[in-house]
Each structure stands twice: as C-alpha cells, then as structure tokens.
Scaffold this active site. Sequence first.
Site, PDB file in Angstrom:
ATOM      1  N   CYS A   1       4.913  15.900  24.501  1.00 43.84           N
ATOM      2  CA  CYS A   1       4.015  16.007  25.846  1.00 43.84           C
ATOM      3  C   CYS A   1       3.752  14.603  26.494  1.00 43.84           C
ATOM      4  O   CYS A   1       3.524  14.584  27.453  1.00 43.84           O
ATOM      5  CB  CYS A   1       2.620  16.521  25.444  1.00 43.84           C
ATOM      6  SG  CYS A   1       2.828  18.090  24.649  1.00 43.84           S
TER       7      CYS A   1
ATOM      8  N   HIS B   1      -1.969  14.336  31.455  1.00 46.74           N
ATOM      9  CA  HIS B   1      -1.298  15.706  30.844  1.00 46.74           C
ATOM     10  C   HIS B   1      -2.008  16.574  30.709  1.00 46.74           C
ATOM     11  O   HIS B   1      -3.365  16.792  30.136  1.00 46.74           O
ATOM     12  CB  HIS B   1      -0.632  15.121  29.346  1.00 46.74           C
ATOM     13  CG  HIS B   1      -0.223  16.211  28.422  1.00 46.74           C
ATOM     14  ND1 HIS B   1       0.536  17.223  29.249  1.00 46.74           N
ATOM     15  CD2 HIS B   1      -0.415  16.748  27.412  1.00 46.74           C
ATOM     16  CE1 HIS B   1       0.656  18.021  28.094  1.00 46.74           C
ATOM     17  NE2 HIS B   1      -0.056  17.651  27.113  1.00 46.74           N
TER      18      HIS B   1
ATOM     19  N   ASN C   1      -0.029  24.535  28.987  1.00 44.27           N
ATOM     20  CA  ASN C   1       0.310  22.844  28.487  1.00 44.27           C
ATOM     21  C   ASN C   1       1.806  23.001  28.680  1.00 44.27           C
ATOM     22  O   ASN C   1       2.593  23.822  27.902  1.00 44.27           O
ATOM     23  CB  ASN C   1       0.063  22.720  27.387  1.00 44.27           C
ATOM     24  CG  ASN C   1       0.667  21.291  26.716  1.00 44.27           C
ATOM     25  OD1 ASN C   1       1.518  20.477  27.167  1.00 44.27           O
ATOM     26  ND2 ASN C   1      -0.112  20.873  25.514  1.00 44.27           N
TER      27      ASN C   1
HETATM   28  N1  ACO Z   1      -7.712  33.438  19.542  1.00 44.60           N
HETATM   29  C1  ACO Z   1      -8.844  33.839  18.919  1.00 44.60           C
HETATM   30  N2  ACO Z   1      -9.097  33.032  17.893  1.00 44.60           N
HETATM   31  C2  ACO Z   1      -8.272  31.969  17.472  1.00 44.60           C
HETATM   32  C3  ACO Z   1      -7.385  31.697  18.389  1.00 44.60           C
HETATM   33  C4  ACO Z   1      -6.876  32.413  19.287  1.00 44.60           C
HETATM   34  N3  ACO Z   1      -5.840  32.139  20.147  1.00 44.60           N
HETATM   35  N4  ACO Z   1      -6.576  30.521  17.503  1.00 44.60           N
HETATM   36  C5  ACO Z   1      -7.367  30.389  16.676  1.00 44.60           C
HETATM   37  N5  ACO Z   1      -8.450  31.068  16.763  1.00 44.60           N
HETATM   38  C6  ACO Z   1      -9.486  31.270  15.474  1.00 44.60           C
HETATM   39  C7  ACO Z   1      -8.945  30.608  14.309  1.00 44.60           C
HETATM   40  O1  ACO Z   1      -8.391  31.355  13.573  1.00 44.60           O
HETATM   41  C8  ACO Z   1     -10.338  30.202  13.581  1.00 44.60           C
HETATM   42  O2  ACO Z   1     -10.879  31.377  13.141  1.00 44.60           O
HETATM   43  P1  ACO Z   1     -11.756  31.189  11.681  1.00 44.60           P
HETATM   44  O3  ACO Z   1     -12.929  30.595  11.996  1.00 44.60           O
HETATM   45  O4  ACO Z   1     -11.912  32.809  11.423  1.00 44.60           O
HETATM   46  O5  ACO Z   1     -10.961  30.625  10.599  1.00 44.60           O
HETATM   47  C9  ACO Z   1     -11.220  30.023  14.866  1.00 44.60           C
HETATM   48  O6  ACO Z   1     -10.582  30.415  16.053  1.00 44.60           O
HETATM   49  C10 ACO Z   1     -11.433  28.580  15.221  1.00 44.60           C
HETATM   50  O7  ACO Z   1     -10.106  27.770  15.068  1.00 44.60           O
HETATM   51  P2  ACO Z   1     -10.194  26.068  15.222  1.00 44.60           P
HETATM   52  O8  ACO Z   1      -8.830  25.778  14.894  1.00 44.60           O
HETATM   53  O9  ACO Z   1     -11.064  25.741  14.536  1.00 44.60           O
HETATM   54  O10 ACO Z   1     -10.560  26.287  16.726  1.00 44.60           O
HETATM   55  P3  ACO Z   1     -10.725  24.979  17.522  1.00 44.60           P
HETATM   56  O11 ACO Z   1     -12.195  25.124  18.127  1.00 44.60           O
HETATM   57  O12 ACO Z   1     -10.301  23.747  17.061  1.00 44.60           O
HETATM   58  O13 ACO Z   1      -9.864  25.022  18.827  1.00 44.60           O
HETATM   59  C11 ACO Z   1      -7.738  24.369  19.803  1.00 44.60           C
HETATM   60  C12 ACO Z   1      -8.681  25.309  18.728  1.00 44.60           C
HETATM   61  C13 ACO Z   1      -7.907  25.198  21.004  1.00 44.60           C
HETATM   62  C14 ACO Z   1      -6.113  24.476  19.536  1.00 44.60           C
HETATM   63  C15 ACO Z   1      -8.293  22.976  19.601  1.00 44.60           C
HETATM   64  O14 ACO Z   1      -8.193  22.508  18.330  1.00 44.60           O
HETATM   65  C16 ACO Z   1      -7.471  22.072  20.565  1.00 44.60           C
HETATM   66  O15 ACO Z   1      -7.623  22.227  21.688  1.00 44.60           O
HETATM   67  N6  ACO Z   1      -6.828  21.078  20.165  1.00 44.60           N
HETATM   68  C17 ACO Z   1      -5.552  20.258  20.744  1.00 44.60           C
HETATM   69  C18 ACO Z   1      -4.697  21.052  20.740  1.00 44.60           C
HETATM   70  C19 ACO Z   1      -3.823  20.748  22.033  1.00 44.60           C
HETATM   71  O16 ACO Z   1      -4.068  20.775  22.924  1.00 44.60           O
HETATM   72  N7  ACO Z   1      -2.304  20.789  21.703  1.00 44.60           N
HETATM   73  C20 ACO Z   1      -1.382  20.649  22.711  1.00 44.60           C
HETATM   74  C21 ACO Z   1      -0.127  19.935  22.186  1.00 44.60           C
HETATM   75  S1  ACO Z   1      -0.517  18.168  22.068  1.00 44.60           S
HETATM   76  C22 ACO Z   1      -1.202  17.669  23.414  1.00 44.60           C
HETATM   77  O17 ACO Z   1      -0.618  18.276  24.489  1.00 44.60           O
HETATM   78  C23 ACO Z   1      -2.359  16.542  23.526  1.00 44.60           C
END
Ligand code: ACO
Length: 324
Positions: free
Chosen positions: A114, A251, A281
Amino acid sequence: MVLRSQIAGTGSFLPERIVTNDDMSKIVDTSDQWIQERTGIQSRRFVGPTDTTSSMGIAAAKNALEAAEMPAEDIDLIVCATTTPDLTFPATATIIQAELGIHSGAAFDVQAVCSGFVYALATADNFVKAGQANNVLVIGSESFSKILDFTDRSTCVLFGDGAGAVVLKATETPGEKSDQGIFSTHIYSDGRYRHNLYVDGGVSTDQRTGYVKMNGQEVFRHAVENMSRAVQTALDTNGFHIDEVNWFVPHQANRRILTAVSRRLKLPHERVISTVDHHANTSAASIPLALDESVRAGKIKSGDLLALEAMGGGFTWGSAIVRM
Ligand code: ACO
C-alpha cells in the site's frame, strides 16, 4: 536554481464492475452497517475478465499523458508500483512501456504494497534530481481482488481494484516555497512487523500466489502512528506548517485511519481527500486515484500544497510534500 519533479498531469482508471457492501454480504457473513461503521467503505470496483494490472495501468497512463499534453515517446522512465503484477516476470512496467509504444529509457516495478505509490514517487523523484530522467510515468495499479480470500470476512471487504498515474517533468526552479513540484519524499520500512500483513504464498516458497492475511488491530495502531510521524517529518524538513497544506491526500486504507491521522496532525476534515467510500483500499493505486479524481473535479488546483502519506505491508510507510 534547483531541479524539481513537477506533476505535469494525472490520470486514472477504474474497472466497470461495482461491488457494494450488500453484494459482499452475499459472499461472507457481513453487513453494510458493519463495513461502513468500521471502514467508511460503501462500494469497491473489482476487475472484470478483460482487465489486468497492466491494462488498467496503461489506461491511467494514457489519461495522465493526455493531461500533461506529452507524447508517450518523451517518457524516459516508467516506475510502476504494484503487488499484483500480470506475471511473476517481466515487470508490469515493461508491458505498459511496450503498449504505450515506448522503446527507449527504462521501466521497472516497485513493490511496497500500500506504500507502493509513495515509494515509486520517491524513486522517480530521485532519478530526476540525479539528472538520470526527464519525464517519468509513475503508476500505481492493482488487481487486489485476485489475492483476496473470499472466505475471510475480516480482509475481503476492505480492498478494491484500479489504477492511477502521474507524469513527472524535470524542471529548474528557483527553490522557493511557492515553486511547483515535489519538495521531498520520505520512505521507511521495518520488516520486523511483516507478519501482521502478508500474502501466504510465493515463488520461492510454494509456487502459489496466496491470499492476504492481516492482523487488523496491529496494522491500525502502527498506521496512525507511522503516517502521522512521516507527514510531520516532511513538513519540518521543508519548513512548512500544517496550516499551509491545502490538501491532505492519504492512502485510502479506511476512514477511521484517515480521521485518526488528520486529527493528530490537526488538519480539518475539509482539507482531507477521501475516496475510500467508493474506491475502498486499492493499495498502491489509492493515492494517484484519489489525486486524479480530485484534480478532475476541480478540487485540487495548480499551486495547491499537498501532503501525501501511505503505509502498507512490511511494514512500509512514507510521505511526500508536493506543490501542484
Ligand atoms: N463483517 C462483520 N463482522 C466482522 C467482519 C466483517 N466484515 N470482519 C470482522 N468481523 C468481526 C470479527 O470476527 C469480530 O467478531 P468477534 O468479536 O465475534 O470475534 C468483530 O468483528 C471485531 O473484530 P475486530 O478485528 O476486533 O474489528 P476491528 O474493530 O479491529 O475492525 C478492521 C477490523 C476494520 C480490519 C480494523 O482493525 C482496521 O481498520 N484495521 C486496519 C486494517 C487496514 O486498513 N488494512 C489495510 C491494509 S494496510 C493499510 O492500508 C494501512
């Protein structure tokens, strides 16, 4: 006088197929509400059967050349940022070079996931400053949907496909703060964190392409910290105050990261370019896509000061300060 890379034109390409959050909820156990609340994403584009990373890169490059009013044969360097190349080799940049009818100069790919566009921009800018290139095509193009695991709801809803490009032109400038061009680029990596975001396949391991694996919370934490610091370093290096930045072009990882970084930098949200709602993304393509969309919409204008930043797998991250 100092030699600077000026952005002479921007271009982009999006595949036709729009995939909404409701469409994603038919593939994995998710909902429009969950995706919007956590990421700000409403829809993304996915490549169709005839789209490839090179075909999208070519379309974006043609748009950028047209905007720059520059014939393709004037380009003496192509740097293509991609994590999803057409082939293991040759570089996607060489396919783009051939299809644009360019038979001289050099073309190569840069792989920083990214952060790829910022890395490619830094590479190109250094070639220009060293006097080794005059007119450079910097492209970010990704068919990211090809490496998504459509059984993993925590990753497959986050990404999209597309391409963006800029044409850089070497220009002598007086070296003033009001000059157009790239003022600085800063790139960083720390491979200790590579296990937080990676693809579980590769040529020398198992000859599979593999799928994206991510520790979302760790990525989030590092992204906010690293990108804010990289932008502040870029501003300090050039003696700019955040208030002088007309547009923050980050980004487009997700809206919560964008908001957290701009809050840390004390940048009002009106000056943040956000396309994550309809692009998702798109990895290395996200910054040039957002840039081109904003230029064509008349938002970003000639003379505006931009702060660019990105973070991706590796971890890699970086920033750039550019006056349009
Ligand atoms: N739909 C519904 N529920 C979901 C989904 C989904 N698509 N994905 C995960 N969940 C659930 C999980 O299973 C979990 O359930 P549980 O509590 O029963 O176990 C719950 O949601 C919470 O999961 P978390 O992973 O704790 O959710 P979080 O609040 O951290 O959000 C996210 C996840 C959106 C991925 C967040 O961590 C984030 O934005 N991270 C940055 C990742 C990113 O942007 N990556 C891109 C590449 S790197 C870059 O570009 C910078």
